[in-house]
Write a protein that holds these residues in place. Structure first.
Motif, PDB file in Angstrom:
ATOM      1  N   LEU A   3       0.788  -1.567  -0.061  1.00 50.81           N
ATOM      2  CA  LEU A   3       0.269  -0.250   0.077  1.00 50.81           C
ATOM      3  C   LEU A   3       0.754   1.305   0.492  1.00 50.81           C
ATOM      4  O   LEU A   3       1.118   1.882  -0.740  1.00 50.81           O
ATOM      5  CB  LEU A   3      -0.902   0.051   1.516  1.00 50.81           C
ATOM      6  N   CYS A  11       1.216   3.982  -3.348  1.00 44.32           N
ATOM      7  CA  CYS A  11       0.729   3.258  -4.626  1.00 44.32           C
ATOM      8  C   CYS A  11       1.230   4.562  -5.126  1.00 44.32           C
ATOM      9  O   CYS A  11       0.718   5.155  -5.963  1.00 44.32           O
ATOM     10  CB  CYS A  11      -0.379   3.591  -3.925  1.00 44.32           C
ATOM     11  N   SER A  70       1.566   5.915  -8.854  1.00 50.59           N
ATOM     12  CA  SER A  70       0.575   6.196  -9.610  1.00 50.59           C
ATOM     13  C   SER A  70       1.425   7.261  -9.841  1.00 50.59           C
ATOM     14  O   SER A  70       0.583   7.647 -10.965  1.00 50.59           O
ATOM     15  CB  SER A  70      -0.002   6.817  -8.546  1.00 50.59           C
ATOM     16  N   GLY A  73      -5.332   7.416  -5.278  1.00 48.28           N
ATOM     17  CA  GLY A  73      -6.160   7.322  -4.500  1.00 48.28           C
ATOM     18  C   GLY A  73      -6.584   6.361  -5.147  1.00 48.28           C
ATOM     19  O   GLY A  73      -7.408   5.581  -3.836  1.00 48.28           O
ATOM     20  N   ARG A  74      -7.283   6.179  -6.331  1.00 47.42           N
ATOM     21  CA  ARG A  74      -7.348   5.423  -6.780  1.00 47.42           C
ATOM     22  C   ARG A  74      -6.708   3.553  -6.907  1.00 47.42           C
ATOM     23  O   ARG A  74      -7.225   2.605  -7.090  1.00 47.42           O
ATOM     24  CB  ARG A  74      -8.048   6.235  -8.753  1.00 47.42           C
ATOM     25  N   ARG A  75      -6.000   4.186  -6.957  1.00 50.47           N
ATOM     26  CA  ARG A  75      -4.330   3.171  -7.120  1.00 50.47           C
ATOM     27  C   ARG A  75      -4.584   2.276  -5.110  1.00 50.47           C
ATOM     28  O   ARG A  75      -4.914   1.041  -5.455  1.00 50.47           O
ATOM     29  CB  ARG A  75      -3.459   3.458  -6.894  1.00 50.47           C
ATOM     30  N   ARG A  76      -5.000   3.299  -4.490  1.00 47.11           N
ATOM     31  CA  ARG A  76      -4.920   2.773  -3.291  1.00 47.11           C
ATOM     32  C   ARG A  76      -6.022   1.834  -3.447  1.00 47.11           C
ATOM     33  O   ARG A  76      -6.061   0.296  -2.351  1.00 47.11           O
ATOM     34  CB  ARG A  76      -5.214   3.630  -1.677  1.00 47.11           C
ATOM     35  N   THR A  77      -7.744   2.312  -3.297  1.00 46.43           N
ATOM     36  CA  THR A  77      -8.644   1.040  -3.680  1.00 46.43           C
ATOM     37  C   THR A  77      -8.284  -0.110  -4.017  1.00 46.43           C
ATOM     38  O   THR A  77      -9.082  -0.830  -3.849  1.00 46.43           O
ATOM     39  CB  THR A  77      -9.857   2.754  -4.487  1.00 46.43           C
ATOM     40  N   LEU A  78      -8.004   0.218  -5.263  1.00 46.63           N
ATOM     41  CA  LEU A  78      -7.980  -1.138  -6.429  1.00 46.63           C
ATOM     42  C   LEU A  78      -6.543  -1.822  -5.855  1.00 46.63           C
ATOM     43  O   LEU A  78      -7.336  -2.822  -5.762  1.00 46.63           O
ATOM     44  CB  LEU A  78      -7.559  -1.046  -7.238  1.00 46.63           C
ATOM     45  N   ALA A 112      -6.382  -2.775  -2.924  1.00 49.54           N
ATOM     46  CA  ALA A 112      -7.115  -2.761  -1.523  1.00 49.54           C
ATOM     47  C   ALA A 112      -8.560  -3.939  -1.629  1.00 49.54           C
ATOM     48  O   ALA A 112      -8.621  -4.495  -1.054  1.00 49.54           O
ATOM     49  CB  ALA A 112      -7.662  -1.970  -0.811  1.00 49.54           C
ATOM     50  N   ARG A 113      -8.570  -3.751  -3.007  1.00 50.30           N
ATOM     51  CA  ARG A 113     -10.328  -4.555  -3.372  1.00 50.30           C
ATOM     52  C   ARG A 113      -9.500  -5.582  -4.528  1.00 50.30           C
ATOM     53  O   ARG A 113     -10.357  -5.621  -5.004  1.00 50.30           O
ATOM     54  CB  ARG A 113     -11.134  -3.601  -4.234  1.00 50.30           C
TER      55      ARG A 113
END
Length: 179
Positions: free
Chosen positions: A15, A18, A22, A52-57, A59-60
């Motif tokens: 994480l 990221c 990015s 921010g998008r990269r962290r979400t992707l 994590a999921r």
């Protein structure tokens, strides 16, 4: 570290990577896709928003998805690759797909992309995938040469991709992972 003989270490992304990933991804788009898609789109890309998008992707990430980074000898992240099951629409298939591969533009030709690609292919083969597929912009001659040197071949499939009303077609490449 520079030149084709430079050493890189490929490891699992965390994480904490990221922000750097990015920046590499956005600068990669802005460098590689200049003249292939609207400049206004490239200019509007923001590494902070992408992070921010990269962290979400990250994590999921679905099961079977791997994010790898390449570090130089000083420990700086200089490249990123992501792979997992091939996506055919909403379906995941038995093949593997290289979803992304980006290298810090200052490190082009230093073996970073090759190290990431080969580690992704090795992991996909170890996971039992017989083939690896990827999509690349049709007009991205540099990337197409890179993949062709690594044993990938276009299989004839094309996919429409549109950016700000401009057609930017992609072509699919494939490589067998087992001899």
């Amino acid at each position: 570290m520079s030149g084709p003989g430079a050493r890189v270490r490929v490891r699992e992304m965390t994480l904490a990577d990221c922000d750097r990933v990015s920046l590499i991804r956005v600068r990669g788009w802005q460098t590689a896709y200049r003249g292939l898609m609207p400049q206004s789109h490239l200019d509007a890309m923001d590494p902070a928003a992408d992070a921010g998008r990269r962290r979400t992707l990250f994590a999921r990430a679905p099961e079977g998805t791997a994010n790898l980074v390449a570090e130089d000898e000083a420990g700086e992240v200089v490249g990123w690759a992501c792979h997992g099951p091939y996506r055919d629409g909403e379906l995941r298939t038995a093949d593997a797909e290289l979803y992304a591969l980006y290298v810090d533009a200052e490190r082009f030709g230093a073996g970073v992309g090759r190290a990431l690609l080969e580690e992704s292919a090795r992991r996909c083969e170890s996971a039992g995938h017989a083939r690896m597929l990827l999509w690349v912009l049709k007009g991205n001659a540099r990337a197409r040469r890179f993949y062709e040197r690594a044993g990938f071949r276009p299989d004839g499939a094309e996919e429409p991709f549109e950016v700000e009303g401009v057609a930017v077609p992609e072509v699919r490449y494939v490589r067998a992972l087992h001899d």
